[in-house]
Scaffold this active site. Sequence first.
Site, PDB file in Angstrom:
ATOM      1  CB  SER A 182      -5.502  -0.384   6.279  1.00 51.15           C
ATOM      2  OG  SER A 182      -4.661  -1.257   6.987  1.00 51.15           O
ATOM      3  CG  HIS A 202      -7.443   0.725   2.326  1.00 50.52           C
ATOM      4  ND1 HIS A 202      -8.710   0.598   2.858  1.00 50.52           N
ATOM      5  CD2 HIS A 202      -6.746  -0.342   2.781  1.00 50.52           C
ATOM      6  CE1 HIS A 202      -8.778  -0.492   3.613  1.00 50.52           C
ATOM      7  NE2 HIS A 202      -7.596  -1.085   3.580  1.00 50.52           N
ATOM      8  CE  LYS A 210      -9.913  -3.198   1.455  1.00 51.15           C
ATOM      9  NZ  LYS A 210      -8.615  -3.820   1.230  1.00 51.15           N
TER      10      LYS A 210
END
Length: 396
Positions: free
Chosen positions: A183, A211, A242
């Site tokens: 990240s 992610h 997300k």
Amino acid sequence: MYGKYQQYLQDTLTSIREAGLYKNERNIASPQSAEITLEDGSKALNFCANNYLGLADNPRLIKAASDIMATRGYGMSSVRFICGTQDMHKKLEKAIADYFHTEDTILYASCFDANGGVFEPLFTAEDAIISDSLNHASIIDGVRLCKAVRYRYENADMADLERCLKEAQAQRYRIIVTDGVFSMDGNVAPMDKICDLAEKYDALVMVDESHSAGVVGKTGHGVAEQYGCYGRIDIHTGTLGKAFGGAVGGFTTGRKEIIELLRQRSRPYLFSNSIPPTIVAAGLETFKILGESNELHTKLQENVDYFRDKMIAAGFDIKPTQSAICAVMLYDAPLSQKFAARIAEEGIFVTGFYYPVVPQGQARIRVQLSAAHKKEHLDKAIAAFIKVGKELGVLK
Ligand SMILES: *Cc1c(COP(=O)(O)O)cnc(C)c1O
């Protein structure tokens, strides 16, 4: 006794403030989106959400979540194995397995829980967990809850991973654990090489796709797709918080016996409430949308390419962008704070990161792109970066 303890808490809070590490929250008074409204009525363009596919305010997800309450109610008032499993929970687990080309899936309240509950049921003191040094806090905590021997390799460093794998031959079973996308730099774990080493040194492979899912790979299906590693990764964990809608919810997906044992032994699954019908229905709608067309992922990729190219052309120092995370390097901690504050005044929300969140001397602004960004949003952000960059002497 609280008086003495209160003093201790106040001192701790003061030291956090004095170190410049105090986290203040901004109150948003609109849905999460590319363009948000704050409590005081001002507007801002949001470049720091994990809303990669722009689904956080998607009308179809909102409708799916609100409609389902008529037939499946509001809450489950139970954990899964007592009386908290609805037909839809099983459907969502299957939709996630289909998306990742895996055999089965187990849902959790969050990916933090998925990672917290994955190691302890599967490994004992006889085994080894080999973890990337930049893995997410929830992986670190999950590993702490397990008695397996721990090894740590430098971020995405295959020579160092190999060193760990050689040492870990002393243990019974081994598992390599990595984030799919890290990240802070937005770099992707070299999954093909990790799988090759796992094969050579007889190890299992786990990747946290929080992610990477919805973002990397030709059609956004994550690192297995990107590196052609289908069938070589034993465990994927991920979040619905997300790219996949942005609400809450996590999952572990992979080999069927692994998932079966987690249903029997994983503590956050056994001792924490089922995810509610609204989240499950919106989750099912998410995977339906992603199955219908690749439009959102294509748009995200276009936005990443456009933003990165324009920022490089403007003279900014950008880490090689391999995901929807774009790290604009400033190298100086106070400058990164000042930059983030100044560009917020221009109506652009980004995050400044500096030591100890990133290594000393590696301060930066992290920009997160979304399929929800329109070209005019990107142009406005780039213009603000250039303006503030010149003002603060980052650009000539
Ligand atoms: C965000 C994140 C998590 C936590 O996900 P939640 O569902 O919000 O708990 C776990 N792992 C990684 C790598 C993440 O980026």
